[in-house]
Design a protein around this motif. Sequence first.
Motif, PDB file in Angstrom:
ATOM      1  N   ASN A  72       0.671  -1.454  -0.438  1.00 35.63           N
ATOM      2  CA  ASN A  72       0.395   0.417   0.041  1.00 35.63           C
ATOM      3  C   ASN A  72       0.671   1.181   0.428  1.00 35.63           C
ATOM      4  OD1 ASN A  72      -2.505  -1.725   0.415  1.00 35.63           O
ATOM      5  ND2 ASN A  72      -1.908  -2.175   2.319  1.00 35.63           N
ATOM      6  N   GLY A  73       2.094   1.512   0.033  1.00 40.27           N
ATOM      7  CA  GLY A  73       2.536   2.428   0.191  1.00 40.27           C
ATOM      8  C   GLY A  73       3.308   2.938  -0.916  1.00 40.27           C
ATOM      9  N   ILE A  74       3.408   2.336  -2.549  1.00 43.02           N
ATOM     10  CA  ILE A  74       3.718   3.126  -3.277  1.00 43.02           C
ATOM     11  C   ILE A  74       2.411   3.411  -4.256  1.00 43.02           C
ATOM     12  CG2 ILE A  74       5.315   2.615  -5.254  1.00 43.02           C
ATOM     13  CD1 ILE A  74       6.709  -0.097  -4.004  1.00 43.02           C
ATOM     14  N   ILE A  75       1.153   2.521  -4.211  1.00 44.19           N
ATOM     15  CA  ILE A  75       0.103   3.047  -5.234  1.00 44.19           C
ATOM     16  C   ILE A  75      -0.822   3.229  -4.355  1.00 44.19           C
ATOM     17  CG2 ILE A  75      -1.423   2.389  -6.755  1.00 44.19           C
ATOM     18  CD1 ILE A  75       0.826   0.514  -7.954  1.00 44.19           C
ATOM     19  N   PRO A  76      -0.795   4.282  -3.147  1.00 42.48           N
ATOM     20  CA  PRO A  76      -2.516   4.521  -2.054  1.00 42.48           C
ATOM     21  C   PRO A  76      -3.850   3.297  -2.434  1.00 42.48           C
ATOM     22  CG  PRO A  76      -1.429   6.360  -2.551  1.00 42.48           C
ATOM     23  CD  PRO A  76      -1.000   5.524  -3.958  1.00 42.48           C
ATOM     24  N   SER A  77      -4.121   2.643  -1.719  1.00 48.15           N
ATOM     25  CA  SER A  77      -5.957   2.323  -1.688  1.00 48.15           C
ATOM     26  C   SER A  77      -6.371   2.594  -2.719  1.00 48.15           C
ATOM     27  CB  SER A  77      -6.545   0.971  -1.345  1.00 48.15           C
ATOM     28  OG  SER A  77      -4.952   0.458  -0.636  1.00 48.15           O
ATOM     29  N   ASN A  78      -7.038   3.854  -2.187  1.00 47.29           N
ATOM     30  CA  ASN A  78      -7.659   5.140  -3.007  1.00 47.29           C
ATOM     31  C   ASN A  78      -7.744   5.829  -4.234  1.00 47.29           C
ATOM     32  OD1 ASN A  78      -5.915   6.639  -2.450  1.00 47.29           O
ATOM     33  ND2 ASN A  78      -6.476   7.819  -0.846  1.00 47.29           N
ATOM     34  N   VAL A 130      -3.470   3.910 -12.520  1.00 45.38           N
ATOM     35  CA  VAL A 130      -3.740   4.995 -12.389  1.00 45.38           C
ATOM     36  C   VAL A 130      -2.689   6.664 -12.380  1.00 45.38           C
ATOM     37  CG1 VAL A 130      -4.143   3.618 -10.100  1.00 45.38           C
ATOM     38  CG2 VAL A 130      -2.297   4.722 -10.004  1.00 45.38           C
ATOM     39  N   GLY A 131      -2.083   6.831 -13.128  1.00 45.98           N
ATOM     40  CA  GLY A 131      -1.254   7.652 -13.523  1.00 45.98           C
ATOM     41  C   GLY A 131      -0.283   7.724 -12.480  1.00 45.98           C
ATOM     42  N   ALA A 132       0.993   8.759 -13.072  1.00 45.73           N
ATOM     43  CA  ALA A 132       2.233   9.202 -12.477  1.00 45.73           C
ATOM     44  C   ALA A 132       1.523  10.386 -11.083  1.00 45.73           C
ATOM     45  CB  ALA A 132       2.811   9.882 -13.661  1.00 45.73           C
ATOM     46  N   ARG A 133       1.278  10.521 -11.294  1.00 49.47           N
ATOM     47  CA  ARG A 133       0.648  11.534 -10.370  1.00 49.47           C
ATOM     48  C   ARG A 133       0.248  11.251  -8.909  1.00 49.47           C
ATOM     49  NH1 ARG A 133      -3.600  12.122 -13.445  1.00 49.47           N
ATOM     50  NH2 ARG A 133      -5.885  11.210 -12.487  1.00 49.47           N
ATOM     51  N   ASN A 134      -0.503   9.851  -8.806  1.00 54.30           N
ATOM     52  CA  ASN A 134      -1.028   9.177  -8.331  1.00 54.30           C
ATOM     53  C   ASN A 134      -0.169   7.737  -7.314  1.00 54.30           C
ATOM     54  OD1 ASN A 134      -4.081  10.018  -7.893  1.00 54.30           O
ATOM     55  ND2 ASN A 134      -4.508   8.916  -9.341  1.00 54.30           N
ATOM     56  N   VAL A 135       1.409   8.159  -7.586  1.00 50.36           N
ATOM     57  CA  VAL A 135       2.038   7.502  -7.347  1.00 50.36           C
ATOM     58  C   VAL A 135       2.730   8.012  -6.467  1.00 50.36           C
ATOM     59  CG1 VAL A 135       3.902   5.969  -7.999  1.00 50.36           C
ATOM     60  CG2 VAL A 135       2.203   5.654  -9.520  1.00 50.36           C
ATOM     61  N   GLN A 136       3.542   7.326  -5.374  1.00 54.83           N
ATOM     62  CA  GLN A 136       4.175   7.619  -3.876  1.00 54.83           C
ATOM     63  C   GLN A 136       4.935   8.102  -4.053  1.00 54.83           C
ATOM     64  OE1 GLN A 136       2.370   9.369  -2.137  1.00 54.83           O
ATOM     65  NE2 GLN A 136       0.170   9.170  -2.009  1.00 54.83           N
ATOM     66  N   GLY A 138       7.736  10.252  -3.035  1.00 52.24           N
ATOM     67  CA  GLY A 138       8.114  11.383  -2.211  1.00 52.24           C
ATOM     68  C   GLY A 138       8.414  10.492  -1.330  1.00 52.24           C
ATOM     69  N   TRP A 139       8.879  10.426   0.085  1.00 45.63           N
ATOM     70  CA  TRP A 139       8.104  10.492   1.112  1.00 45.63           C
ATOM     71  C   TRP A 139       7.211   9.216   1.438  1.00 45.63           C
ATOM     72  CZ3 TRP A 139      13.488   9.452   3.060  1.00 45.63           C
ATOM     73  CH2 TRP A 139      13.923   8.795   4.378  1.00 45.63           C
ATOM     74  N   TYR A 140       6.369  10.030   2.163  1.00 48.69           N
ATOM     75  CA  TYR A 140       5.159   9.342   1.520  1.00 48.69           C
ATOM     76  C   TYR A 140       5.112   8.760   3.250  1.00 48.69           C
ATOM     77  CZ  TYR A 140       0.302   7.557   1.773  1.00 48.69           C
ATOM     78  OH  TYR A 140      -0.977   7.148   1.722  1.00 48.69           O
ATOM     79  N   ASP A 141       5.616   9.326   4.897  1.00 50.74           N
ATOM     80  CA  ASP A 141       5.674   8.904   6.322  1.00 50.74           C
ATOM     81  C   ASP A 141       6.436   7.190   5.765  1.00 50.74           C
ATOM     82  OD1 ASP A 141       3.653  10.983   7.023  1.00 50.74           O
ATOM     83  OD2 ASP A 141       1.852   9.958   6.372  1.00 50.74           O
ATOM     84  N   LEU A 145       8.465   5.615  -2.457  1.00 54.32           N
ATOM     85  CA  LEU A 145       9.344   5.496  -3.092  1.00 54.32           C
ATOM     86  C   LEU A 145      10.417   6.759  -2.941  1.00 54.32           C
ATOM     87  CD1 LEU A 145       7.751   4.857  -7.037  1.00 54.32           C
ATOM     88  CD2 LEU A 145       8.862   3.490  -5.737  1.00 54.32           C
ATOM     89  N   GLY A 146      10.691   7.402  -2.536  1.00 57.80           N
ATOM     90  CA  GLY A 146      11.592   8.365  -1.880  1.00 57.80           C
ATOM     91  C   GLY A 146      12.475   7.782  -0.663  1.00 57.80           C
ATOM     92  N   ALA A 147      11.268   7.377  -0.325  1.00 57.32           N
ATOM     93  CA  ALA A 147      11.986   6.513   1.553  1.00 57.32           C
ATOM     94  C   ALA A 147      12.641   5.251   0.721  1.00 57.32           C
ATOM     95  CB  ALA A 147      10.954   6.171   2.450  1.00 57.32           C
ATOM     96  N   ILE A 148      12.082   4.429   0.217  1.00 60.01           N
ATOM     97  CA  ILE A 148      12.649   3.249  -0.277  1.00 60.01           C
ATOM     98  C   ILE A 148      13.794   2.927  -1.269  1.00 60.01           C
ATOM     99  CG2 ILE A 148      11.858   1.157  -1.327  1.00 60.01           C
ATOM    100  CD1 ILE A 148       8.884   1.207  -1.009  1.00 60.01           C
ATOM    101  N   PHE A 149      13.754   3.807  -1.952  1.00 61.35           N
ATOM    102  CA  PHE A 149      14.920   3.926  -2.943  1.00 61.35           C
ATOM    103  C   PHE A 149      16.199   4.842  -1.923  1.00 61.35           C
ATOM    104  CE2 PHE A 149      12.539   3.783  -6.901  1.00 61.35           C
ATOM    105  CZ  PHE A 149      12.903   2.901  -6.945  1.00 61.35           C
TER     106      PHE A 149
END
Length: 607
Positions: A72-78, A130-136, A138-141, A145-149
């Motif tokens: 759920n952290g990369i592509i939010p469920s919503n 879902v489009g690039a704008r819906n992919v996380q 940044g850090w996103y808590d 992807l920012g935190a993972i990479f």
Amino acid sequence: MVLEAYTYVFAIGTCFALLEAYNNGANDVANAWATSVSSRSVTYRQAMILCIIFELTGALAVGARTASTIKNGIIPSNAFQGNAGVQLLAFASASAGASIWVMWCTAHSAHVSSTYSLVSSIAGVGVAAVGARNVQWGWYDGSGLGAIFAGLAMAPFISACFGAIIFLLIKYLVHVRKNPVPWAVYSSPLFFLIAGTVCTLSIVYKGSPNLGLDKKPPGWIAGVTVGTGAALCLLSAIFFVPYVHAKVVKKDYTLKPWMAIQGPLLFRRPAPADAEQSTVPNYAVIQEENVAADSDSDIAARKEKAAIINGDKTVAGSENSVNATVDQEAATPNYTQEEYRQLMNQAMERHHANLRKSRGPLGWAMRSLHRNQLRGGSIHETHNLIALFKRIPAMIVAALLYGMHYDIHTAQVGIHGSPEGRRMERVYGYATKYSNEVEHLYSFVQIITACTASFAHGANDVGNAVGVWAGMYSAWSTGNPAAAKADVPMWQLGTTAAVICIGFITYGYNIMKVMGNKLTYHSPSRGSSMEMGAAITILIFSQYKLPVSTSMCITGATVGVGLCNGHIKAVNWKRVGLLVFSWIMTIPIAGLIGGGIMALAVNTPKW
């Protein structure tokens, strides 16, 4: 009709998810255990048994936390807007993209990160679905992807620091002493303290909600963690120290492992009369060339060179040793690409010839494959169809058992006169070779550190592999997109961990043969430092729900320990560069494969 389509997608996605887990075992787990097998602390078969035990334990005790990040952290469920079908298809495409890339790399003995393959594939799928704008991005808590990479740079560096610190502790506490063996014996409980504390902390700190460990107060966590590590340290002092004292100091070759239960009584156990004549295994890395010599002078030249490299004639790592190695390079034969391939094929054929002589199912399978080779003509020729029909049962048996009998040590050496062979020789020349008695003791310690590293891999990578499968299962079973806080079923964690172990057992040799000693000089004391440094890093990242690559951690720790030899040339930077290049290329390639599959599936014409 919709439910039937969901079932088809879930079935296909499950196959790819399990294939990705299989390749995870064949790639990442093999890399984690390559250090122990290369150092000759354990055999490949022993590594298989220990891997099963500790991978499953790490996955079931800790693994679910990283699964939630992947799921759920990369592509939010919503972002799926209530469309369970799109989410199911997205996770199936992500599994397909990651498994295809890692499978290709494993088949070609290319070392890549299965974790970052999956993460990159999910990101590519997210853009297509879902489009690039819906992919996380940044850090996103700490889950984006920012935190993972960020771990791409942080994890190898942190592992290198931990590995170097542990090895320097061993080096100056034990190796540089005038009489290092007693120091090695009596300091060994320190590793039990570290391993016990690290593993216990990983379980109880933000631990399993099913056991209520995530709600325990800090004082309780600290007490249990330190108490468990101290208890293991005490038990090792009572039972392990007397055992290795008798085994290494007294050279009691008649001592059996189960006799360790006697504890301090072993100090009074008399050594055999011929104990002084017994020797411990030689842990020096010796490049045995799989080349048939043309003359006695060729044999003598190679023996002389091997003696120089392993410190038999000059001090290892000294200027004379390195210069001698360099001076002899002019006299070594240089092979063409075709000649090099022929040498490798000849070495493989000798290995297969030995397997054909063995008894048991594998020996039968190898003999059957050798007798029923495909001959000239197309596959549909009668003689080839008959041979293929006879080969199928043998191929199945060989696929299941071949890896258990693969000669990892022979496969890891470099061909004499080849660029990589000469590069490995130079790297070994800069590494000091320590007492075999001390290294023998650390071979026991390395078993503990290898099990800790396997536990850490189960805690992190199993959660990564099961995350998308858990998302698919939730969407398929409920008809709704997987919730952000949905639990990962324990049976899925167990199944994924089991498939990872199967991948390591049956195909891990294909990665292990190119890892280990080809990065830097290995020995049990160095290997135990590498594994413990990598394990600590992996478990730290797991505690904060950050998927991290086991491959990157063990590589970073290997480089860190290699640099402790005191010279930058003690590391094979050519091989390190190839590894880093493969990690970087994994991101766009896996992302494109996963995104391409998702784009084709979503935009398939409908009638």
